[in-house]
Enzyme design. Structure first.
Site, PDB file in Angstrom:
ATOM      1  N   TYR A  19      71.105 -49.740  22.297  1.00  0.00           N
ATOM      2  CA  TYR A  19      70.826 -51.081  22.827  1.00  0.00           C
ATOM      3  C   TYR A  19      69.546 -51.669  22.232  1.00  0.00           C
ATOM      4  O   TYR A  19      68.623 -52.021  22.949  1.00  0.00           O
ATOM      5  CB  TYR A  19      70.741 -51.036  24.360  1.00  0.00           C
ATOM      6  CG  TYR A  19      72.112 -50.812  24.980  1.00  0.00           C
ATOM      7  CD1 TYR A  19      72.966 -51.890  25.173  1.00  0.00           C
ATOM      8  CD2 TYR A  19      72.542 -49.543  25.324  1.00  0.00           C
ATOM      9  CE1 TYR A  19      74.234 -51.697  25.704  1.00  0.00           C
ATOM     10  CE2 TYR A  19      73.808 -49.343  25.858  1.00  0.00           C
ATOM     11  CZ  TYR A  19      74.643 -50.427  26.054  1.00  0.00           C
ATOM     12  OH  TYR A  19      75.890 -50.239  26.574  1.00  0.00           O
ATOM     13  N   TYR A 147      79.597 -48.793  35.653  1.00  0.00           N
ATOM     14  CA  TYR A 147      79.394 -48.494  34.224  1.00  0.00           C
ATOM     15  C   TYR A 147      80.165 -47.215  33.905  1.00  0.00           C
ATOM     16  O   TYR A 147      79.999 -46.201  34.579  1.00  0.00           O
ATOM     17  CB  TYR A 147      77.906 -48.305  33.887  1.00  0.00           C
ATOM     18  CG  TYR A 147      77.713 -47.922  32.442  1.00  0.00           C
ATOM     19  CD1 TYR A 147      77.740 -48.892  31.443  1.00  0.00           C
ATOM     20  CD2 TYR A 147      77.575 -46.593  32.069  1.00  0.00           C
ATOM     21  CE1 TYR A 147      77.613 -48.546  30.104  1.00  0.00           C
ATOM     22  CE2 TYR A 147      77.443 -46.241  30.725  1.00  0.00           C
ATOM     23  CZ  TYR A 147      77.467 -47.223  29.750  1.00  0.00           C
ATOM     24  OH  TYR A 147      77.349 -46.871  28.428  1.00  0.00           O
ATOM     25  N   ASP A 248      84.415 -41.265  38.504  1.00  0.00           N
ATOM     26  CA  ASP A 248      83.551 -41.016  37.348  1.00  0.00           C
ATOM     27  C   ASP A 248      82.244 -40.405  37.873  1.00  0.00           C
ATOM     28  O   ASP A 248      81.377 -41.110  38.384  1.00  0.00           O
ATOM     29  CB  ASP A 248      83.296 -42.347  36.626  1.00  0.00           C
ATOM     30  CG  ASP A 248      82.331 -42.197  35.459  1.00  0.00           C
ATOM     31  OD1 ASP A 248      81.710 -41.121  35.323  1.00  0.00           O
ATOM     32  OD2 ASP A 248      82.173 -43.170  34.696  1.00  0.00           O
ATOM     33  N   LYS A 277      77.325 -35.382  30.903  1.00  0.00           N
ATOM     34  CA  LYS A 277      75.863 -35.372  31.048  1.00  0.00           C
ATOM     35  C   LYS A 277      75.276 -34.008  31.421  1.00  0.00           C
ATOM     36  O   LYS A 277      75.058 -33.182  30.554  1.00  0.00           O
ATOM     37  CB  LYS A 277      75.451 -36.447  32.047  1.00  0.00           C
ATOM     38  CG  LYS A 277      75.610 -37.865  31.483  1.00  0.00           C
ATOM     39  CD  LYS A 277      74.972 -38.880  32.399  1.00  0.00           C
ATOM     40  CE  LYS A 277      75.170 -40.307  31.939  1.00  0.00           C
ATOM     41  NZ  LYS A 277      74.218 -40.742  30.928  1.00  0.00           N
TER      42      LYS A 277
HETATM   43  N1  PMP Z   1      80.102 -42.947  33.036  1.00  0.00           N
HETATM   44  C1  PMP Z   1      78.917 -43.000  33.655  1.00  0.00           C
HETATM   45  C2  PMP Z   1      78.876 -43.109  35.152  1.00  0.00           C
HETATM   46  C3  PMP Z   1      77.734 -42.942  32.916  1.00  0.00           C
HETATM   47  O1  PMP Z   1      76.544 -43.010  33.553  1.00  0.00           O
HETATM   48  C4  PMP Z   1      77.813 -42.812  31.506  1.00  0.00           C
HETATM   49  C5  PMP Z   1      76.566 -42.726  30.646  1.00  0.00           C
HETATM   50  N2  PMP Z   1      75.451 -43.383  31.098  1.00  0.00           N
HETATM   51  C6  PMP Z   1      79.077 -42.759  30.907  1.00  0.00           C
HETATM   52  C7  PMP Z   1      80.203 -42.818  31.699  1.00  0.00           C
HETATM   53  C8  PMP Z   1      79.214 -42.632  29.411  1.00  0.00           C
HETATM   54  O2  PMP Z   1      78.813 -41.396  28.982  1.00  0.00           O
HETATM   55  P1  PMP Z   1      78.366 -41.161  27.452  1.00  0.00           P
HETATM   56  O3  PMP Z   1      77.110 -41.933  27.272  1.00  0.00           O
HETATM   57  O4  PMP Z   1      78.201 -39.676  27.363  1.00  0.00           O
HETATM   58  O5  PMP Z   1      79.478 -41.656  26.592  1.00  0.00           O
END
Ligand code: PMP
Length: 431
Positions: A19, A147, A248, A277
């Site tokens: 970003y 997100y 998620d 993560k």
């Molecule tokens: N889902 C959520 C809830 C996230 O917080 C993130 C990353 N911030 C992602 C998906 C995407 O993961 P990545 O950056 O490993 O592609």
């Protein structure tokens, strides 16, 4: 004689950061190494980590047991393709994940990043309905401020404004959005909270394959927390309207909210779960989408009889070994106690920020502390101030937040909250 370019000069010439612009001169800090909760810059300064490298480094950096697990695995193989081959780290990890995630989830599909885990979850949902001869169920329903990643499918279900949907409007899949609930973590869900999602389901159930949401904590879309009661209602509505539920937990998973998985706050089980993560303790990139038997069997027994996905670095053995080591460290630690302690200290350290007129809200849950401002922060100004204060905190938009590694000590935590409070007290001129 010309000086040879510095690391920062070369970075500025060649490297595009997340970003960021290649022409604006964003502040970037070169890192030499990281140990425990300390990030050492090349100029010798040490910063206390308040970010866990975007929710992932829950045990801190350079953990001896993690290092050992990876170097042991390196002696056997760093990578091997997963099509037609398998290996112990992947099988051990899948078995372990099935044990620790909600009971009905028995199948693990490994991928290489969180965004891809959400893509895979959405493909699973669509293929499930296709195999059930309901191919018209192709759309996702989600709530605002979510997100789910930066790839196109993930972007299509992320907050339309934060995700700049208008910029990609010709290519982005059109999904259904409902207003996010306003019930806080400790409140009951009212009819007004659930009504927007309910209405979308009532009107569009025949097109909707799944609801996709982050449980309890919406992360990068706004750091909002909502009530477990709402999630319970969402689960019921999914059953009532024959729609799958994708949770998620890429950000919330592995203890961050005080439960191992945030959906445990609501005592519900999703049909598909995305994790990533902290799965590898922030060591390697690895994520996974888990599903229940109904989904695995329906896809496998229906047309075309295969799940249509398979990345090159699927189930990378080094990453699986890191994940196994991370889980062992987590379960051998008093992580619930640590997260509770972090929660208490974030409450006492950040709540006074509410007194400042620039601050709109302070919210804390588990090892997550959020200070929401009325106006977006001036990153150019504020980022160097945090570094000067000896801490690594990376705000975005209106949000200054902390989510430190679980191993952080009270003194370091106090340094972090004091830095946030002090820097907020200096932003008068921004008002
Ligand atoms: N889902 C959520 C809830 C996230 O917080 C993130 C990353 N911030 C992602 C998906 C995407 O993961 P990545 O950056 O490993 O592609």
């Amino acid at each position: 004689m010309t000086n040879s370019p510095t690391l920062l000069d070369r970075d500025h010439s060649y490297v595009w950061h997340p970003y960021s612009s290649m022409t604006a001169n964003h502040a970037i800090f070169p890192v030499k190494s990281a140990h425990g909760v300390r990030i050492k810059l090349t100029d010798g300064r040490e910063l206390i980590d308040g970010m866990s490298s975007w929710w992932s480094a829950i045990h801190g950096y350079n953990h001896p047991a993690m290092n050992q697990a990876i170097s042991d695995q390196l002696k056997d193989m760093s990578h091997i393709m997963f099509g037609g081959l398998t290996h112990q780290p992947a099988v051990d990890l899948a078995e372990q994940l099935v044990k620790i995630t909600p009971k009905s989830l028995n199948t693990v599909f490994f991928v290489d990043s969180g965004s891809v885990a959400t893509e895979v979850a959405m493909k699973m949902a669509i293929q499930y309905w296709y195999a059930k001869k309901q191919p018209e169920k192709q759309k996702m329903l989600t709530i605002r401020y979510g997100y789910h990643g930066d790839t196109f499918g993930a972007m299509s279900v992320s907050d339309p404004e934060n995700g700049m949907h208008s910029l990609f409007s010709d290519t982005l899949a059109q999904q259904f959005f409902a207003d996010a609930p306003n019930c806080n973590f400790n409140q009951d869900c009212t009819e007004a909270d659930i009504e927007p999602l309910h209405t979308q389901l009532k009107n569009n159930q025949h097109q909707i394959a799944a609801i996709i949401m982050e449980p309890i904590v919406q992360g990068a879309g706004g750091m909002r927390f909502y009530s477990p009661d709402y999630l319970k209602r969402v689960r019921k509505l999914c059953d009532q309207y024959h729609v799958l539920l994708i949770m998620d937990e890429i950000a919330t998973g592995f203890g961050r909210t005080g439960k191992l998985f945030a959906c445990e706050h609501a005592e519900i089980e999703p049909d598909i779960l995305c994790i990533g993560k902290a799965l590898t303790g922030g060591y390697m990139t690895l994520a996974a989408s888990l599903c229940n038997d109904d989904i695995a069997e329906t896809i496998s027994n229906g047309e075309p009889g295969l799940f249509m996905h398979g990345p090159t670095f699927m189930a990378n053995p080094l990453a699986c070994s890191a994940a196994l080591a991370s889980l062992e460290i987590l379960f051998n630690s008093p992580w619930q106690q640590r997260v509770k302690q972090i929660e208490q200290h974030l409450k006492s350290g950040l709540t006074p920020c509410l007194q400042h007129p620039a601050v709109k809200d302070v919210r804390i849950l588990g090892a997550i502390g959020v200070v929401e401002l009325h106006k977006p922060v001036n990153m150019q100004k504020i980022q160097p101030q945090f570094v000067e204060a000896g801490v690594w905190v990376r705000p975005f938009n209106h949000l200054i937040y902390l989510m430190p590694p679980y191993i952080i000590g009270i003194d370091d935590l106090n340094t972090l909250t004091t830095a946030v409070a002090t820097i907020i007290s200096n932003i008068e001129d921004e008002l």
